[in-house]
Design a protein around this motif. Structure first.
Motif, short mmCIF file in Angstrom:
data_model
loop_
_atom_site.label_atom_id
_atom_site.label_comp_id
_atom_site.label_asym_id
_atom_site.label_seq_id
_atom_site.Cartn_x
_atom_site.Cartn_y
_atom_site.Cartn_z
N ALA A 72 0.75 -1.20 -0.07
CA ALA A 72 0.09 -0.02 0.00
C ALA A 72 0.94 1.32 -0.11
CB ALA A 72 -0.90 0.06 1.18
N ALA A 73 1.82 1.24 0.83
CA ALA A 73 2.88 2.31 0.63
C ALA A 73 3.32 2.85 -0.31
CB ALA A 73 3.95 2.25 1.96
N ILE A 74 3.55 2.04 -1.13
CA ILE A 74 4.58 2.19 -2.40
C ILE A 74 3.65 2.00 -3.80
CG2 ILE A 74 6.72 1.47 -1.44
CD1 ILE A 74 6.49 -1.20 -2.86
N LEU A 188 -1.60 4.45 5.78
CA LEU A 188 -1.98 4.78 7.22
C LEU A 188 -3.03 4.05 7.66
CD1 LEU A 188 -1.53 6.68 9.57
CD2 LEU A 188 -2.77 8.29 8.27
N PRO A 189 -4.18 3.85 7.00
CA PRO A 189 -5.40 3.14 7.53
C PRO A 189 -4.86 1.65 8.14
CG PRO A 189 -6.09 4.26 5.66
CD PRO A 189 -4.38 4.24 5.55
N LEU A 190 -4.00 0.86 7.08
CA LEU A 190 -3.67 -0.15 7.36
C LEU A 190 -2.74 -0.47 8.69
CD1 LEU A 190 -2.87 -2.11 3.98
CD2 LEU A 190 -4.88 -2.30 5.31
N VAL A 191 -1.86 0.42 8.76
CA VAL A 191 -0.99 0.48 9.91
C VAL A 191 -1.83 0.71 11.28
CG1 VAL A 191 0.67 1.79 11.27
CG2 VAL A 191 0.89 1.21 8.72
N LYS A 192 -2.82 1.56 11.16
CA LYS A 192 -3.71 1.78 12.36
C LYS A 192 -4.43 0.60 12.67
CE LYS A 192 -4.34 6.88 11.97
NZ LYS A 192 -5.18 8.08 11.60
N LYS A 193 -4.92 0.00 11.59
CA LYS A 193 -5.68 -1.23 11.94
C LYS A 193 -5.10 -2.41 12.57
CE LYS A 193 -8.48 -4.73 8.91
NZ LYS A 193 -8.57 -5.07 7.64
N TYR A 194 -3.98 -2.68 11.75
CA TYR A 194 -3.16 -4.08 12.26
C TYR A 194 -2.54 -3.68 13.60
CZ TYR A 194 -4.26 -5.96 7.72
OH TYR A 194 -4.84 -6.53 6.64
N TYR A 195 -1.91 -2.55 13.93
CA TYR A 195 -1.00 -2.31 15.08
C TYR A 195 -1.84 -2.14 16.10
CZ TYR A 195 3.26 -2.66 12.28
OH TYR A 195 4.33 -3.11 11.57
N ARG A 196 -2.81 -1.63 15.86
CA ARG A 196 -4.05 -1.35 17.21
C ARG A 196 -4.42 -2.58 17.52
NH1 ARG A 196 -6.74 4.27 15.31
NH2 ARG A 196 -5.24 5.70 16.25
#
Length: 199
Positions: A72-74, A188-196
């Motif tokens: 997603a980032a790239i 960003l949405p995936l980072v928040k979703k998975y890490y939280r």
């Protein structure tokens, strides 16, 4: 083994950026973008490591989720790719084994290894470190406040410095702090979703 500042190679040059990418952040992408824009590489592959032998005791998001975040980032730059080659290799992941595999699989490419300055002092402890130095040029990107004593076969690149580490970003997520601008917006949405969910 020479380094070229301007791309004049017969074969495409691929920068291999190994890492846990736990999570990938703007510093990682900025380094890749620097290599591409300075003509040091034609493309950059982010090699997502399932298990770093030097970080076995640290929290790692599942590899499939980290790979999804990198993709997603790239997503908007076709010169960058996310690579899961180590997912089916024995663990922990050793860089030299992956390099040998990629050399054999892609004889049409030239490869350059990209590492952080914090890895240089421990580099002689890497599996078959001498083989890597002999067979693969190494670009070293600086880390904020660190001095680096390069080994033969290494070149320091003047990539932009990033003020925070992935560890610091994970700590910010745990503390429910805003990480906007620290990780690529598409991820960003995936980072928040998975890490939280996992931390």
């Amino acid at each position: 083994m020479e380094f070229q500042g301007t791309r004049q190679h017969a074969r495409p040059v691929t920068g291999l950026f190994f890492g846990s990418f736990n999570p990938i952040h703007e510093g990682h992408v900025g380094i890749a973008r620097y290599l591409l824009e300075e003509g040091l590489c034609d493309e950059v592959w982010f090699i997502v490591s399932p298990c770093n032998p030097f970080k076995i005791d640290r929290f790692l998001l599942p590899e499939a989720e980290r790979l999804e975040i990198v993709k997603a980032a790239i997503r908007d730059d076709t010169r960058m790719q996310a690579c899961d080659v180590e997912f089916t290799m024995p663990k922990p992941s050793y860089t030299v084994d992956t390099l040998r595999l990629l050399f054999d699989k892609h004889p049409d490419r030239e490869f350059i290894l990209v590492i952080g300055g914090d890895n240089v002092s421990a580099f002689p402890k890497w599996k078959d470190a001498r083989w890597i130095l002999k067979n693969c040029p190494i670009f070293v990107y600086p880390r904020l406040g660190e001095q680096v004593d390069l080994l033969p076969g290494m070149r320091l690149i003047q990539a932009p410095l990033f003020p925070l580490s992935a560890t610091a970003i994970r700590e910010m997520i745990v503390a429910d702090k805003d990480i906007t601008g620290l990780v690529p917006g598409e991820a960003l949405p995936l980072v928040k979703k998975y890490y939280r969910k996992n931390i």
